[in-house]
Design a protein around this motif. Structure first.
Motif, PDB file in Angstrom:
ATOM      1  N   MET A   1       0.769  -1.284   0.197  1.00  0.00           N
ATOM      2  CA  MET A   1      -0.051   0.014   0.004  1.00  0.00           C
ATOM      3  C   MET A   1       0.949   1.205   0.023  1.00  0.00           C
ATOM      4  SD  MET A   1      -3.194  -1.171   2.688  1.00  0.00           S
ATOM      5  CE  MET A   1      -2.395  -2.098   3.460  1.00  0.00           C
ATOM      6  N   LYS A   2       0.559   2.017  -0.650  1.00  0.00           N
ATOM      7  CA  LYS A   2       1.052   3.473  -0.896  1.00  0.00           C
ATOM      8  C   LYS A   2       0.363   4.589  -0.472  1.00  0.00           C
ATOM      9  CE  LYS A   2       5.284   2.105  -2.138  1.00  0.00           C
ATOM     10  NZ  LYS A   2       6.288   2.103  -1.180  1.00  0.00           N
ATOM     11  N   ILE A   3       0.847   5.696   0.280  1.00  0.00           N
ATOM     12  CA  ILE A   3       0.070   7.031   0.332  1.00  0.00           C
ATOM     13  C   ILE A   3      -0.374   7.749  -1.027  1.00  0.00           C
ATOM     14  CG2 ILE A   3      -0.414   8.923   1.554  1.00  0.00           C
ATOM     15  CD1 ILE A   3       1.548   7.779   3.892  1.00  0.00           C
ATOM     16  N   LEU A   4      -1.417   8.013  -1.341  1.00  0.00           N
ATOM     17  CA  LEU A   4      -1.602   8.773  -2.646  1.00  0.00           C
ATOM     18  C   LEU A   4      -2.014  10.272  -2.064  1.00  0.00           C
ATOM     19  CD1 LEU A   4      -2.224   8.752  -5.588  1.00  0.00           C
ATOM     20  CD2 LEU A   4      -4.683   8.461  -5.152  1.00  0.00           C
ATOM     21  N   GLN A   5      -2.845  10.536  -1.353  1.00  0.00           N
ATOM     22  CA  GLN A   5      -3.251  11.730  -1.031  1.00  0.00           C
ATOM     23  C   GLN A   5      -3.792  11.980   0.541  1.00  0.00           C
ATOM     24  OE1 GLN A   5      -5.400  13.397  -4.079  1.00  0.00           O
ATOM     25  NE2 GLN A   5      -7.350  12.738  -3.337  1.00  0.00           N
ATOM     26  N   LYS A   6      -3.867  13.158   0.932  1.00  0.00           N
ATOM     27  CA  LYS A   6      -4.400  13.255   2.121  1.00  0.00           C
ATOM     28  C   LYS A   6      -5.527  14.697   2.177  1.00  0.00           C
ATOM     29  CE  LYS A   6      -3.160  14.764   6.880  1.00  0.00           C
ATOM     30  NZ  LYS A   6      -4.183  16.073   6.986  1.00  0.00           N
ATOM     31  N   GLU A   7      -6.669  14.542   2.362  1.00  0.00           N
ATOM     32  CA  GLU A   7      -7.753  15.495   2.489  1.00  0.00           C
ATOM     33  C   GLU A   7      -8.487  15.583   4.121  1.00  0.00           C
ATOM     34  OE1 GLU A   7     -10.272  14.953  -0.657  1.00  0.00           O
ATOM     35  OE2 GLU A   7      -8.832  15.066  -2.349  1.00  0.00           O
ATOM     36  N   GLY A   8      -7.849  16.637   4.609  1.00  0.00           N
ATOM     37  CA  GLY A   8      -8.428  16.712   6.072  1.00  0.00           C
ATOM     38  C   GLY A   8      -7.918  15.462   6.970  1.00  0.00           C
ATOM     39  N   ASP A   9      -8.810  14.937   7.462  1.00  0.00           N
ATOM     40  CA  ASP A   9      -8.528  13.708   8.352  1.00  0.00           C
ATOM     41  C   ASP A   9      -8.717  12.337   7.481  1.00  0.00           C
ATOM     42  OD1 ASP A   9     -11.271  13.525   8.118  1.00  0.00           O
ATOM     43  OD2 ASP A   9     -11.408  12.992  10.273  1.00  0.00           O
ATOM     44  N   GLU A  10      -8.621  12.630   6.139  1.00  0.00           N
ATOM     45  CA  GLU A  10      -8.998  11.386   5.531  1.00  0.00           C
ATOM     46  C   GLU A  10      -7.895  10.964   4.431  1.00  0.00           C
ATOM     47  OE1 GLU A  10     -13.126  10.998   3.564  1.00  0.00           O
ATOM     48  OE2 GLU A  10     -11.917  11.155   1.666  1.00  0.00           O
ATOM     49  N   TYR A  11      -7.388   9.797   4.400  1.00  0.00           N
ATOM     50  CA  TYR A  11      -6.420   9.384   3.581  1.00  0.00           C
ATOM     51  C   TYR A  11      -6.664   8.526   2.386  1.00  0.00           C
ATOM     52  CZ  TYR A  11      -2.399  11.220   6.576  1.00  0.00           C
ATOM     53  OH  TYR A  11      -1.635  11.943   7.634  1.00  0.00           O
ATOM     54  N   HIS A  12      -6.119   8.625   1.260  1.00  0.00           N
ATOM     55  CA  HIS A  12      -6.342   7.757   0.021  1.00  0.00           C
ATOM     56  C   HIS A  12      -5.326   7.079  -0.099  1.00  0.00           C
ATOM     57  CE1 HIS A  12      -9.795  10.672  -1.512  1.00  0.00           C
ATOM     58  NE2 HIS A  12      -9.891  10.331  -0.396  1.00  0.00           N
ATOM     59  N   LEU A  13      -5.233   5.701  -0.065  1.00  0.00           N
ATOM     60  CA  LEU A  13      -4.189   4.932  -0.450  1.00  0.00           C
ATOM     61  C   LEU A  13      -4.401   4.028  -1.421  1.00  0.00           C
ATOM     62  CD1 LEU A  13      -3.981   3.057   3.345  1.00  0.00           C
ATOM     63  CD2 LEU A  13      -2.885   5.359   2.524  1.00  0.00           C
ATOM     64  N   ILE A  29       0.141   3.470   9.796  1.00  0.00           N
ATOM     65  CA  ILE A  29       1.243   3.727   8.972  1.00  0.00           C
ATOM     66  C   ILE A  29       2.278   4.312   9.985  1.00  0.00           C
ATOM     67  CG2 ILE A  29       1.756   5.573   7.349  1.00  0.00           C
ATOM     68  CD1 ILE A  29      -0.988   5.957   6.731  1.00  0.00           C
ATOM     69  N   GLU A  30       3.523   3.487   9.851  1.00  0.00           N
ATOM     70  CA  GLU A  30       4.586   3.823  10.642  1.00  0.00           C
ATOM     71  C   GLU A  30       5.624   4.575   9.789  1.00  0.00           C
ATOM     72  OE1 GLU A  30       4.867   0.113  13.510  1.00  0.00           O
ATOM     73  OE2 GLU A  30       4.560  -0.634  11.361  1.00  0.00           O
ATOM     74  N   ASP A  31       5.903   5.677  10.408  1.00  0.00           N
ATOM     75  CA  ASP A  31       6.817   6.644   9.907  1.00  0.00           C
ATOM     76  C   ASP A  31       8.163   6.390  10.613  1.00  0.00           C
ATOM     77  OD1 ASP A  31       8.659   8.702   9.008  1.00  0.00           O
ATOM     78  OD2 ASP A  31       6.777  10.258   8.707  1.00  0.00           O
ATOM     79  N   ASN A  32       8.978   5.556   9.977  1.00  0.00           N
ATOM     80  CA  ASN A  32      10.344   5.165  10.654  1.00  0.00           C
ATOM     81  C   ASN A  32      11.266   6.438  10.672  1.00  0.00           C
ATOM     82  OD1 ASN A  32       9.412   2.512  10.477  1.00  0.00           O
ATOM     83  ND2 ASN A  32       9.964   2.229   8.286  1.00  0.00           N
ATOM     84  N   ARG A  33      11.063   7.474   9.913  1.00  0.00           N
ATOM     85  CA  ARG A  33      12.090   8.587  10.066  1.00  0.00           C
ATOM     86  C   ARG A  33      11.789   9.220  11.587  1.00  0.00           C
ATOM     87  NH1 ARG A  33      11.914  13.285   5.758  1.00  0.00           N
ATOM     88  NH2 ARG A  33       9.788  13.542   6.946  1.00  0.00           N
ATOM     89  N   VAL A  34      10.434   9.470  11.528  1.00  0.00           N
ATOM     90  CA  VAL A  34      10.144  10.384  12.632  1.00  0.00           C
ATOM     91  C   VAL A  34       9.580   9.508  14.043  1.00  0.00           C
ATOM     92  CG1 VAL A  34       9.753  12.389  11.570  1.00  0.00           C
ATOM     93  CG2 VAL A  34       7.745  10.821  12.063  1.00  0.00           C
ATOM     94  N   LYS A  35       9.887   8.084  13.760  1.00  0.00           N
ATOM     95  CA  LYS A  35       9.462   7.152  14.876  1.00  0.00           C
ATOM     96  C   LYS A  35       7.792   7.544  15.392  1.00  0.00           C
ATOM     97  CE  LYS A  35      13.339   5.216  14.573  1.00  0.00           C
ATOM     98  NZ  LYS A  35      13.522   3.945  13.892  1.00  0.00           N
ATOM     99  N   VAL A 109       1.318  14.038   9.800  1.00  0.00           N
ATOM    100  CA  VAL A 109       1.542  13.815   8.265  1.00  0.00           C
ATOM    101  C   VAL A 109       2.726  12.751   8.192  1.00  0.00           C
ATOM    102  CG1 VAL A 109       1.481  14.722   6.015  1.00  0.00           C
ATOM    103  CG2 VAL A 109       0.332  16.017   7.646  1.00  0.00           C
ATOM    104  N   PRO A 110       2.622  11.553   7.764  1.00  0.00           N
ATOM    105  CA  PRO A 110       3.574  10.704   7.413  1.00  0.00           C
ATOM    106  C   PRO A 110       4.351  10.983   6.322  1.00  0.00           C
ATOM    107  CG  PRO A 110       1.508   9.762   7.544  1.00  0.00           C
ATOM    108  CD  PRO A 110       1.055  11.007   7.627  1.00  0.00           C
TER     109      PRO A 110
END
Length: 499
Positions: A1-13, A29-35, A109-110
């Motif tokens: 799965m990949k993040i396509l876009q974010k609109e408000g509190d809605e994510y499109h994957l 969604i685990e952002d490994n850069r910012v933990k 925002v990851p």
């Protein structure tokens, strides 16, 4: 799965064919850069509207009509097939994971490049701290057992709603039996007489776990009241709110009651005798006497104290776990209202004096017998006294919005009607869009749980079956008759008058 876009509190994957999330599933969604980790819930899965896909589908359709082998010298056909089956998964943010613990608030925002998206197990959402008093509700979408903590119903207001036949009463029985097992007392207002056999198995044998824990009471048979034992306040409540006694007549009735008590004739016959010679306007006498006759005709009062139930004694008999089931089936609308006003009035008095333990009230189709203003009273004041209500209804619009706003848990079964969904979505603890998208897709016996019971992470559950005589099944006419299916082709060639 990949993040396509974010609109408000809605994510499109973007979701590839090997990944198949379903509406209601949780993702992390685990952002490994910012933990940091973001918790999402899937609302909807649909085809990704990628430019060129429509052209490719049309080309496929046309080429299927041509004869001969299709050449693919660059071997791109398999990639195009994957591309055509790529889905767009729409998710809502439900919270974040901090130090391994889920929080139903917060967001960030990851990164698209450094984030990893994975399914999130329900165990990580709900059971990290354990469950003190588990009630098994059913299974999650991933077929893991689902429990709620009985303490999440304690001191709470709950609503079980959905269209008819989806399993509302079945779930309420699971909650009642779960509370009984944890030693809680329950009062059930049973409009269809379907809770009276909860202590029996499906084949009618005693269910050992619940033996002597369920006390069915049928008005007029083993449930009769004595006016002296009930007391003046509950009787006045019943006269005013169930029998519409005017205020000037109520004042006269109070004086007649006191006079009867002084004379030692605090019975329905005694009240009627004193009323007959009481000096007052004829309209007041007529108003009071007509109500006394209604009480006599209802069959739920007796002037013999030995024939009347001991209400405090009944409540005390279930204080270590049990259900008092008031069977309202076959009772007239007036008698139902009288019964409920009397019981709740007496219950309020006993709880105020701390003469009985706090209690869980299950009210099936409460709008049929409970006046509107009383609901507010139960929800606001009586919960502080120790009465914790669960409303079960297929008409969510019949519940006042002021009550919805105080709801702690909603158990929501399938609804197709937009008006019903609108009523709930206005006040549910999650956004209206989530309610509408998820609930319309729910099959029978599946419910969306919202609120404290799931730690404010909305969850879809397949409600489990019960090994008790749950009753409440719809009676059908044709189901009991022999089936005689006629093939469709025979229907086309035969005359309709032959059937």
């Amino acid at each position: 799965m990949k993040i396509l876009q974010k609109e408000g509190d809605e994510y499109h994957l973007l979701t590839f064919p090997c990944e198949e999330p379903n509406p209601g599933d949780y993702l992390i969604i685990e952002d490994n850069r910012v933990k940091k980790s973001l918790i999402l819930q899937v609302l909807e899965v649909k085809y990704a509207n990628i430019p060129g896909i429509l052209e490719e589908i049309l080309r496929d359709g046309l080429s299927n009509r041509l004869e001969g082998d299709e050449l693919d010298p660059l071997n791109v056909n398999s990639q195009l097939l994957i591309l055509k089956d790529t889905k767009l998964t729409i998710c809502k943010v439900r919270g974040v994971m901090e130090g391994g613990k889920p929080r139903p608030f917060g967001s960030f925002v990851p990164s698209r490049n450094y984030s990893e998206i994975n399914p999130l197990a329900v165990e990580r959402l709900l059971y990290e701290g354990g469950v003190n008093r588990p009630i098994e509700i059913g299974e999650t979408l991933k077929e893991g057992k689902m429990f709620i903590d009985a303490e999440s119903l304690d001191g709470r207001l709950n609503i079980i709603t959905g269209r008819k036949g989806t399993g509302k009463s079945h779930l309420s029985k699971i909650l009642i039996l779960g509370l009984i097992e944890h030693g809680a007392p329950c009062l059930v207002l049973d409009i269809n007489g379907e809770y009276v056999n909860l202590s029996a198995t499906r084949i009618g044998e005693p269910q050992r776990r619940y033996m002597n824990k369920v006390v069915p009471l049928t008005p007029g048979r083993n449930l009769k009241f004595n006016v002296e034992n009930i007391g003046l306040p509950p009787i006045l409540n019943m006269l005013i709110y169930a029998l519409d006694l005017p205020w000037n007549s109520t004042r006269a009735f109070i004086r007649v009651w006191r006079e009867s008590a002084r004379n030692g004739k605090l019975t329905l016959e005694g009240l009627n005798e004193i009323m007959a010679r009481w000096k007052c306007h004829e309209s007041i006498r007529e108003a009071i006497q007509s109500r006394i006759y209604t009480m006599m005709d209802s069959g739920i009062f007796t002037d013999d104290p030995s024939d009347a139930v001991d209400i405090p004694g009944l409540f005390r008999s279930i204080r270590d776990g049990g259900a008092m089931v008031i069977n309202l089936k076959d009772q007239s609308a007036v008698t139902r209202r009288m019964l409920v006003e009397l019981l709740l009035g007496k219950l309020k008095e006993l709880l105020s004096r701390e003469a009985i333990s706090p209690m869980f009230l299950f009210a099936e189709e409460a709008h049929l017998y409970l006046r509107d203003t009383y609901w507010d009273d139960i929800v606001t004041r009586m919960r502080h006294l120790g009465l914790f209500t669960t409303f079960i209804t297929n008409q969510p619009s019949s519940i006042q919005e002021t009550i919805y706003r105080q709801v702690d848990n909603i158990f929501l079964f399938n609804f197709l009607n937009d008006r019903d969904l609108e009523a709930i979505s206005k006040v549910a603890k999650i956004d209206a869009e989530s309610v509408k998208l998820i609930v319309k897709e729910l099959p029978p016996r599946h419910c969306l749980i919202i609120g404290d019971a799931v730690q404010n992470f909305p969850l879809i559950v397949k409600v489990r079956s019960l090994d008790v005589d749950a009753m409440g099944e719809t009676r059908y006419f044709f189901k009991t008759r022999k089936s005689n299916a006629i093939p469709y082709q025979k229907l086309l060639t035969s005359s309709p008058h032959q059937h």
